[in-house]
Design an enzyme around this catalytic site. Structure first.
Site, PDB file in Angstrom:
ATOM      1  N   LYS A 164       0.972  -1.308  -0.016  1.00  0.00           N
ATOM      2  CA  LYS A 164       0.015  -0.024   0.083  1.00  0.00           C
ATOM      3  C   LYS A 164       0.653   1.240   0.112  1.00  0.00           C
ATOM      4  CE  LYS A 164      -2.233  -1.075   3.667  1.00  0.00           C
ATOM      5  NZ  LYS A 164      -1.952  -2.447   3.876  1.00  0.00           N
ATOM      6  N   THR A 165       1.742   1.389   0.939  1.00  0.00           N
ATOM      7  CA  THR A 165       2.330   2.332   0.870  1.00  0.00           C
ATOM      8  C   THR A 165       3.237   2.923  -0.090  1.00  0.00           C
ATOM      9  OG1 THR A 165       2.769   2.046   3.261  1.00  0.00           O
ATOM     10  CG2 THR A 165       4.119   3.718   2.500  1.00  0.00           C
ATOM     11  N   GLU A 178      -3.410   6.186   1.418  1.00  0.00           N
ATOM     12  CA  GLU A 178      -3.447   4.782   1.785  1.00  0.00           C
ATOM     13  C   GLU A 178      -4.457   4.213   2.628  1.00  0.00           C
ATOM     14  OE1 GLU A 178       0.055   2.151   3.884  1.00  0.00           O
ATOM     15  OE2 GLU A 178       0.604   4.108   3.391  1.00  0.00           O
TER      16      GLU A 178
END
Length: 479
Positions: free
Chosen positions: A126-127, A170
């Site tokens: 995600k990041t 995010e």
């Protein structure tokens, strides 16, 4: 209500408990940029706290009900994360005073109102993917607002109040709170059971992604990894719901998909050939690993979905400098290279170690080894995935396992490093239970030789050890 309140659904004064955390400090940055009065507290001093004070926030060290005093100011909206326990004196006082208390994700969702939201969800990646979307859109001149769970290496920040109409976030599934967002574009990188201390079992974990799908706005675009079974399930459900679905990966075959044709490691980066909309394209990245190339393809599709030029997006991705704590280069001393990485799930650990071998050429005629110092994160995750951690860590040449970083959890009897070291499939002399914390840097430096790569890995405070390893390698002098 002043002009700040008109641009902010949270009001004119916001107090964040645990303001120094990655997610909370990002919200604080955006609020400050919008002219909102920001106060907060954190258990300790940090660079994030210092930076927020410089931007105008009033931040106290430690937690005390007195920090909620608001003489001459509007009563604050209080923002908390799942990590804040009910016994926190500031949270208890806020409830006693009848103040509005909202979860971090609700606060972030409020900040996205009125903008096209690109939400990046998934168990892993995600990041990095959120960061790549942000960098690509910035390169295209879109100036998006963004809130990322890590700091971009180039800018040193994980949040920004932009002038454009796109907001990139995010979307964290760990506690199910990502279902508060209403995305115009949603990315699901993968779906693999995690955070079972909250969700309970794999089915419940998968179900929360279906609820996330229900939050997409009409006409939204869903972007998923075709190579991941869990993400493919979400894609199929998305198609049934009538959303536009774009897939990426080796298994992607649709006209609007990004099909990975070839991946080639190139030093500490890579070159990827892929096909999109009938055109074969080349993606160059300065970060290693096929998993990173897949993340970049997701970011590319998101940029296309919000109307940006494909060639400009690829040019922006080529300049992506990485995210702090994602295979982050810390230094090199005496031929030993030290990296730091946030991987804390078996799949992430394996992906990072494969990327390390690609970047160093280990296993391709070079002698350098990969050494990893791994700090397990959470007792529940250690108990549930000990065998999988052992399997993943077996991709390294030397493995050192530290004590469990409990974070929000209390210790569990019988759950410790031995559960993982016993599962590592390497000769015993290459598997090590970490000595005391203070002795870990010297022990790692003693194991390393010219040409080796050392990785400190985990979601806890293991990140502080990289510079200490470099000092030990330099004979005690600063690296």
């Amino acid at each position: 209500m002043n002009s700040a309140g008109k641009d902010n659904a949270l009001g004119t004064h916001v107090h964040l408990i645990g303001i120094g955390g990655a997610g909370m400090s990002g919200i604080a940055r955006i609020l400050l940029a919008r002219g909102v009065t920001v106060t907060g507290s954190d258990a300790r001093e940090s660079r994030a706290v210092t930076a927020l004070r410089a931007l105008g926030a009033r931040v106290e060290t430690g937690h005390d009900a007195a920090h909620l005093q608001h003489d001459g100011e509007d009563p604050p909206t209080v923002v908390v994360s799942t990590a804040i326990r009910d016994t926190n004196p500031e949270l208890a006082a806020a409830r006693e005073q009848g103040l509005d208390v909202v979860h971090r994700s609700v606060a972030l969702a409020a900040l996205t109102e009125g903008r096209r939201l690109v939400a990046v969800a998934g168990t892993h990646g995600k990041t990095s993917t959120t960061s790549m979307v942000t960098v690509a859109l910035q390169h295209a001149g879109a100036d998006p607002s963004f809130a990322i769970g890590g700091d971009l290496t180039v800018s040193g920040t994980g949040a920004h109040h932009g002038s454009g109409d796109v907001f990139v976030v995010e979307a964290d599934e760990s506690d199910g709170s990502f279902t508060v967002f209403a995305p115009s574009v949603a990315i699901v990188t993968n779906v693999e059971p995690d955070h079972l201390d909250h969700h309970g079992d794999a089915e419940a974990y998968h179900a929360v992604f279906r609820r996330f799908l229900d939050r997409l706005v009409p006409g939204a675009t869903l972007i998923t990894c075709a190579d991941d079974p869990g993400a493919e399930d979400v894609a199929v459900a998305g198609e049934r719901a009538g959303f536009t679905v774009a897939r990426y990966g080796r298994s992607a075959t649709g006209a609007g998909d990004a099909r990975l044709l070839d991946f080639t490691p190139d030093g500490t980066g890579s070159v990827t050939r892929f096909r999109h909309a009938g055109v074969e394209r080349e993606l160059r990245l300065g970060v290693p690993g096929e998993h990173m190339a897949l993340n970049a393809l997701a970011a590319f599709l998101a940029g296309v979905a919000v109307g940006q030029d494909p060639d400009v997006l690829l040019d922006g991705l080529a300049g992506f400098g990485g995210v702090q704590r994602r295979f982050e280069f810390k230094g090199r001393v005496r031929g030993v290279t030290v990296y730091d990485d946030y991987a804390h799930h078996p799949t992430e650990v394996a992906a990072t170690l494969r990327a390390a071998r690609e970047a160093t050429g280990s296993g391709h005629g070079r002698r350098g080894r990969v050494l990893v110092a791994f700090q397990p994160h959470l007792y529940s995750r250690t108990r549930l995935f000990a065998a999988e951690f052992g399997e993943a860590l077996s991709l390294a040449d030397e493995v050192m396992v530290l004590d469990v970083y409990g974070a929000r959890e209390d210790p569990e009897p019988g759950v410790g490093p031995a559960l993982i070291t016993d599962a590592v499939r390497l000769p015993d002399e290459h598997v090590h239970r970490a000595p005391s914390w203070e002795q870990v840097p010297a022990a790692l430096a003693g194991l390393a030789a010219d040409g080796d790569t050392v990785i400190t890995m985990g979601a806890g405070d293991v990140t502080v050890l990289g510079p200490e390893v470099l000092r030990e390698l330099a004979g005690g002098d600063p690296a």
